[in-house]
Design an enzyme around this catalytic site. Structure first.
Site, PDB file in Angstrom:
ATOM      1  N   LYS A  77       0.848  -1.189   0.000  1.00 10.33           N
ATOM      2  CA  LYS A  77       0.000   0.000   0.000  1.00 10.33           C
ATOM      3  C   LYS A  77       0.882   1.237   0.000  1.00 10.33           C
ATOM      4  O   LYS A  77       1.900   1.284   0.701  1.00 10.33           O
ATOM      5  CB  LYS A  77      -0.921  -0.021   1.219  1.00 10.33           C
ATOM      6  CG  LYS A  77      -1.929   1.120   1.264  1.00 10.33           C
ATOM      7  CD  LYS A  77      -2.886   0.947   2.429  1.00 10.33           C
ATOM      8  CE  LYS A  77      -3.853   2.112   2.530  1.00 10.33           C
ATOM      9  NZ  LYS A  77      -4.812   1.958   3.647  1.00 10.33           N
ATOM     10  N   SER A 152      -9.255   3.454   2.489  1.00  8.59           N
ATOM     11  CA  SER A 152      -8.124   3.987   1.751  1.00  8.59           C
ATOM     12  C   SER A 152      -7.292   2.929   1.033  1.00  8.59           C
ATOM     13  O   SER A 152      -6.388   3.277   0.269  1.00  8.59           O
ATOM     14  CB  SER A 152      -7.220   4.774   2.706  1.00  8.59           C
ATOM     15  OG  SER A 152      -6.650   3.919   3.683  1.00  8.59           O
ATOM     16  N   SER A 176     -10.669   1.256   6.342  1.00  5.34           N
ATOM     17  CA  SER A 176      -9.910   1.381   5.102  1.00  5.34           C
ATOM     18  C   SER A 176      -9.575   0.069   4.405  1.00  5.34           C
ATOM     19  O   SER A 176      -9.149   0.075   3.253  1.00  5.34           O
ATOM     20  CB  SER A 176      -8.610   2.151   5.358  1.00  5.34           C
ATOM     21  OG  SER A 176      -8.893   3.505   5.591  1.00  5.34           O
TER      22      SER A 176
END
Length: 471
Positions: A77, A152, A176
């Site tokens: 990520k 996210s 997220s």
């Protein structure tokens, strides 16, 4: 026509260990798909083919096949630093930043034998629950590219849903992992606070953030979560009493047990904003509840006790979390409007404001754990609405933007505040062909319960066979 990415991550791991495919061949397969398809999806912000193939060759020749993720491709990520690889944190402020050191979770997954192919798309500093930033194209939902993927960990979810990765790590500070997993028809797990030793959550404000997996199947998610749990010393984390090497994967594969499950559509945001649970979300919840009742679980409707203090305290913590973003003077102009608002509000807060918010949320945590103690698990809709269009969120009015995020995702943040483990499961598909899911929350350290329930529902719904039509 069969292709390698049609296999589950578990199956790919088996093929790797048997020698039916090599780490280099598998990495090449996924790199070719990324090169061909990701331009329309926005799953990755940076792809590192040369480094990935060098890493795959190293794993083949040097790393023991006994490690949990031997040769399996992943993506970091873009909120996690990898030494020598551009890490933007979703922001123009770090558009060209290349760190010298890797974050703990990156090192832990390397130690487990994984092969990173690059950085998956994330919004600015992970603050919003959607993945649309000014430093990269938006992460688009493979089921309908006019729609967003949530955030996210939006890029990670898009990559797994579209077959650009077999499984992917994310991080979850308010939903997220679970939000994008639900939006793209995947399984997403937010572990208990402290369950994962790398970036365990205690270092984040309020202990909200924890790493976790995004996957197509419950067993795939458990395999990656096991690697995360095993990946480091426990100086700053807590072993659950049931923990043993491979314990979570075993729970997911067996899928055993009958549980008392609360079914809930109330949220702690109900008194602050107008929350509407869509017909599609209600239908997914009812479908899952019906199937669980057929399997012999006890189900009971439940409403969360009203608490007007939660919303303002969480807003304070969210704003305070942005106060340390390293932007001063002209650099503030590089931030997006929502982040600028968060930074400004966060820096206006007093120590008393923050202390009051933290104590309020601690009381809320204890209240939720007390309320849920009558159940083995509590099930809610994963999202209140169907996946939102790209550009749906207000880019200028930060107050309206926050309200929209809450209205889309009212059920996720309180699990972070409470430190409870939660999983999203893609139990339904709408008439328009969009995935809809449910969220199941358990007691502290209760990941094995979530994985068992998920495995049982997966057998009923066979979501591992679903793929976005054009990918």
């Amino acid at each position: 026509m069969f292709e390698l990415h049609h296999l589950t991550a578990q199956e790919q791991a088996d093929w790797l260990r048997r020698g039916d495919v090599s780490p280099s061949e598998l990495a090449t397969h996924y790199l070719e798909r990324i090169a061909r398809l990701d331009g329309a999806l926005g799953a990755f912000t940076t792809v590192t083919p040369e480094a990935a193939l060098a890493r795959a060759a190293y794993v083949e020749s040097t790393v023991s096949r006994a490690v949990a993720l031997w040769g399996l491709p992943l993506g970091d990520k873009d909120l996690s630093a990898r030494a020598g690889v551009r890490t933007t944190y979703g922001s123009r402020l770090f558009e060209h930043f290349v760190p010298d050191e890797s974050d703990e979770i990156v090192t832990a997954l390397d130690d487990a034998g994984a092969v990173s192919l690059g950085k998956t798309n994330a919004p600015e500093f992970g603050m919003p629950s959607y993945t649309e930033s000014l430093v990269a194209p938006p992460a688009r939902n493979p089921y309908d590219t006019t729609l967003g993927a949530g955030g996210s960990s939006g890029g990670a979810a898009v990559a797994v849903a579209a077959g650009l990765l077999p499984v992917a790590p994310g991080s979850d500070g308010g939903g997220s992992i679970r939000i994008p997993a639900a939006a793209t028809g995947l399984v997403g797990v937010k572990p208990s606070r402290g369950r994962v030793p790398a970036n365990a959550g205690f270092g984040s404000l309020g202990g909200l953030v924890t790493p976790g997996p995004i996957a197509r199947t419950v067993a795939d998610a458990a395999m990656l979560l096991d690697a995360m749990v095993e990946g480091g010393p426990y100086q700053y984390a807590t072993r659950a009493p049931s923990w043993d090497e491979g314990a979570l994967l075993n729970a997911a594969v067996r899928g055993e047990g009958r549980f008392e499950i609360g079914v809930m559509t109330s949220s702690p945001w109900d008194s602050l904003y107008e929350i509407t649970v869509s017909a599609e979300a209600e239908s997914a919840l009812a479908t899952a509840a019906y199937e669980l009742s057929l399997l012999g679980h006890g189900l009971q409707d439940y409403e969360l006790e009203p608490d007007d203090s939660y919303g303002p305290a969480f807003r304070t913590l969210w704003q305070a979390g942005a106060a340390n973003i390293p932007a001063e003077g002209e650099d503030l102009e590089l931030l997006e409007p929502l982040t600028q608002w968060l930074v400004a509000r966060g820096r206006e807060l007093s120590a008393r404001d923050l202390a009051t918010a933290l104590s309020t949320l601690t009381r809320f945590e204890r209240s939720v754990i007390r309320q849920f103690s009558r159940f083995d698990a509590v099930m809610t809709p994963a999202l209140a609405l169907t996946p939102r269009p790209v550009g749906w969120y207000d880019a200028v009015d930060a107050e309206r933007n926050f309200e929209q995020q809450v209205q889309y995702t009212p059920f996720t943040s309180f699990a972070n505040v409470s430190g409870l483990p939660a999983i999203t499961l893609p139990v339904a598909v709408t008439d328009a062909g969009l995935p809809m899911g449910v969220q199941v929350i358990s007691r502290p350290g209760g990941e094995h319960t979530l994985l068992a329930i998920g495995a049982q529902l997966e057998r009923r719904f066979a979501w591992q066979r679903r793929h976005p039509p054009q990918w």
